[in-house]
Design an enzyme around this catalytic site. Structure first.
Site, PDB file in Angstrom:
ATOM      1  N   GLN A   1      45.709  11.820 -64.534  1.00  0.00           N
ATOM      2  CA  GLN A   1      46.343  12.269 -63.461  1.00  0.00           C
ATOM      3  C   GLN A   1      47.086  13.617 -63.734  1.00  0.00           C
ATOM      4  O   GLN A   1      47.897  13.821 -64.836  1.00  0.00           O
ATOM      5  CB  GLN A   1      47.219  11.072 -62.818  1.00  0.00           C
TER       6      GLN A   1
ATOM      7  N   LYS B   1      52.976   3.342 -59.995  1.00  0.00           N
ATOM      8  CA  LYS B   1      52.317   3.849 -61.375  1.00  0.00           C
ATOM      9  C   LYS B   1      52.737   2.778 -62.397  1.00  0.00           C
ATOM     10  O   LYS B   1      53.801   2.932 -62.557  1.00  0.00           O
ATOM     11  CB  LYS B   1      52.312   5.262 -61.332  1.00  0.00           C
TER      12      LYS B   1
ATOM     13  N   ARG C   1      40.406   3.189 -72.346  1.00  0.00           N
ATOM     14  CA  ARG C   1      40.416   4.559 -71.660  1.00  0.00           C
ATOM     15  C   ARG C   1      39.573   5.301 -72.843  1.00  0.00           C
ATOM     16  O   ARG C   1      38.755   6.109 -72.405  1.00  0.00           O
ATOM     17  CB  ARG C   1      41.597   5.299 -71.304  1.00  0.00           C
TER      18      ARG C   1
ATOM     19  N   LYS D   1      47.138   9.308 -53.602  1.00  0.00           N
ATOM     20  CA  LYS D   1      45.800   9.675 -53.456  1.00  0.00           C
ATOM     21  C   LYS D   1      45.368   9.977 -52.002  1.00  0.00           C
ATOM     22  O   LYS D   1      45.742   9.320 -51.262  1.00  0.00           O
ATOM     23  CB  LYS D   1      44.949   8.455 -53.866  1.00  0.00           C
TER      24      LYS D   1
END
Length: 652
Positions: free
Chosen positions: A80, A112, A133, A282
């Site tokens: 991000q 978040k 990830r 978003k």
């Protein structure tokens, strides 16, 4: 117990588990849960072939792995872009508005969570694979551990292939219990819930993961065939499959509304059961997301509005000096170790000695130190009113802390120019051998470190005296590899002079300046004067001083290097007038041919092709998948051209 009764009890236990772990609203006591769990476990032990595929008893772990296999995500997991204030939020929206109509935009805002990112793949309604990830493309397969996490359904009422992404966290209360137990067991406590979550997810013994009460919060979707038009609708559907909803999730239209949600989350931060480090924003419309696409690192349609930095008071004990690849000296403050947001901070960056002067910082000063997001801790304020007479002035060094060479001092830059400086050796050789410099194939980071550590080379000159027997017997060096490397080094002879100069890593003298200076002075470069250099367009006093100081310190090395390489001296050619002559151009994105070819084409027209965008850039020429350079050019109002537009201009 019959098979039908068993299946009914399993469904009941699943509903109790969801209420406890996902909805945070228990509908049975712990005793009731344990009794039912034991009944089901007993049946499964007696009739293992009849075990329900989604029984919660399978989440207890017990499988010990030898290690984690690498696994590839079906689609990339992006990072991000971080923003920190209203101005940066407005800039982010403004950039998006160049592609999407601002009046049609709405934004999904939600907390978040501060944990470890995870990608879960479901196929035919069953949890198929779970991957950390990693680097965004490849992570570690932690499927067995993830099956122990109650907030992650083992099956969902959706049969298509889908990647569901989110954050693995540990709730604050559970984190405290884990640390209390670790202290009782004589183990060191975890520094913060984020570290505990990441470490628990990667336990080789899945039984340990099962005990840690990890929790999964959905934040996105990867590969999928869903047909929703809005991100909020798609995520709502994911929640309906059995995943937990965030404590706050709001649709906003204006900056004011986004700011209101941001401050609401900050106000509720302590009461939310899981650690937060910001708010995700978003753009809701999925077609707008598709139009905006991605930079090299981030989606252009999403960002993380980070919470205000955590700050503490501490004392500066000493100043350490770090020597970088180019020889630049960076001061670092050693401070009294201070716990900030779960981790102990003992050092803080000061950037340069001008920063020390600006802060009026002295040794033994009490200061405010902040840690914001992933930014290195830094000092923001000095309490001059708390000084007690023990403070000591901090003076810039005059000699290198590593090699004791005299330092170059110009404005805020203090630099060691000695290429033989131990702190510079490895990185200067790596840079020298890199693709845009001497392009020595096979001389990567690990090879350079090995050769330096084995005392086979100590500077770039030593590359040219390497022999077969010097490399024979070294780790991973076989006959073919040795010959390939020696040939690659030999092939650099007769390289253009400007590439050799650029490869030396002279401060302020990059590829463009190297070419300009070498075209003008050729073999006389070692004897140029400051007046001659400053007479060139774009070469200022700072660049001239840096080059001359480098030559003064390294003249013998440069003379020997030129003698060995015998560089090709380019001749200056008069170029006809054209739209790109004497213009500064930056290239970005994928073009019909390699950017190297386009670069040479433009340079043949007298253009200066730079690697970074600035106010002095005349054109940014871009191809497909243009990244952050394009965004910066737009923000600086630099004229942008597609490759086709460039060729049309040339054709005219």
């Amino acid at each position: 117990m019959t098979q039908i009764q068993y299946n009914e009890k399993v469904e009941l236990l699943i509903s109790w588990s969801k209420a406890y772990y996902v909805d945070d609203n228990p509908i049975a006591t712990d005793e009731e849960y344990d009794i039912l769990n034991r009944e089901i476990l007993a049946y499964e032990k007696e009739y293992p072939k009849h075990t329900h595929p989604n029984t919660p008893t399978q989440r207890v772990g017990g499988l010990v792995l030898e290690g984690f296999e690498k696994a590839k995500h079906l689609s990339r997991m992006w990072s991000q872009e971080d923003i920190f204030n209203t101005g940066e939020l407005e800039d982010w929206i403004k950039r998006a508005s160049k592609v999407v109509d601002r009046h049609t935009m709405s934004f999904v805002c939600e907390p978040k969570f501060d944990g470890a990112s995870l990608n879960i793949i479901y196929e035919n309604g069953v949890l198929k694979q779970a991957i950390t990830r990693g680097d965004g493309s490849i992570g570690e397969d932690v499927t067995q551990n993830v099956k122990t996490i109650h907030s992650i359904p083992l099956s969902i009422d959706y049969n298509e292939l889908i990647e569901i992404r989110g954050e693995i966290v540990i709730k604050k209360d559970d984190f405290e219990k884990i640390n209390q137990q670790r202290l009782q067991d004589g183990e060191p406590p975890f520094a913060n819930p984020r570290n505990a979550a990441a470490g628990s997810l990667r336990q080789l013994d899945s039984a340990i993961t099962a005990k840690r009460k990890l929790f999964f919060n959905v934040w996105g979707i990867g590969e999928n065939t869903l047909e929703f038009e809005k991100s909020s609708e798609a995520i709502s559907f994911i929640h309906s499959l059995g995943f937990a909803k965030p404590p706050i999730q709001t649709l906003c239209k204006t900056v004011e509304e986004i700011e209101a949600v941001y401050h609401e989350i900050i106000a509720k931060r302590e009461s939310i059961s899981m650690g937060l480090d910001g708010m995700v924003i978003k753009i809701d419309d999925l077609s707008a997301q598709s139009d905006l696409g991605y930079t090299v690192k981030f989606p252009r349609w999403s960002c993380a509005y980070k919470f205000p930095a955590v700050e503490k008071t501490t004392k500066v004990l000493s100043i350490a000096l770090q020597v970088g690849r180019t020889g630049a000296i960076t001061p670092v403050a050693n401070v009294e170790p201070t716990l900030i947001d779960g981790s102990t901070v003992a050092r803080a960056t000061l950037h340069n000695f001008d920063e020390i002067k600006r802060l009026d910082l002295k040794l033994n000063d009490e200061v405010i130190i902040i840690k914001s997001g992933d930014i290195i801790p830094k000092i923001t304020k000095v309490f001059t009113d708390r000084r007690d007479g023990t403070q000591i002035d901090i003076t810039p060094p005059t000699n290198c802390p590593e090699c004791n060479s005299e330092l170059l001092v110009e404005d805020i830059l203090i630099k060691c120019q000695n290429l033989d400086c131990p702190s510079r050796v490895v990185n200067s050789i790596i840079y020298f051998a890199s693709k845009n410099c001497m392009n020595i194939d096979g001389l990567g980071i690990k090879i350079v470190e090995l050769l330096v550590n084995k005392k086979k080379i100590k500077d770039v000159l030593d590359l040219y005296s390497l022999k077969y027997e010097d490399l024979e017997g070294l780790e991973s060096f076989k006959e073919k590899k040795i010959n390939n490397l020696l040939n690659a080094i030999a092939n650099t002879k007769k390289t253009e002079l400007h590439r050799v100069v650029n490869a030396l890593g002279i401060e302020h003298i990059g590829e463009v300046a190297s070419k300009q200076i070498c075209l003008e002075f050729g073999a006389d470069i070692l004897n140029v004067t400051s007046e001659q250099l400053e007479a060139l367009d774009g070469i200022g006093e700072q660049m001239a001083n840096s080059l001359l100081e480098f030559i003064r310190v390294n003249r013998a090395l440069m003379e020997k290097l030129f003698e060995i390489i015998q560089p090709t001296i380019e001749k200056k050619v008069e170029i006809d007038e054209n739209p790109f002559k004497d213009k500064t151009i930056v290239l970005t994105g994928t073009m019909s041919v390699s950017r190297g070819i386009v670069k040479k084409e433009l340079e043949s027209l007298g253009a200066k092709v730079s690697g970074s965008v600035s106010k002095k850039t005349n054109y940014l020429i871009y191809g497909e998948d243009a990244g952050s350079k394009y965004d910066k050019a737009v923000s600086l109002e630099v004229k942008t051209l597609t490759e086709d537009e460039m060729r049309k201009i040339l054709g005219e």
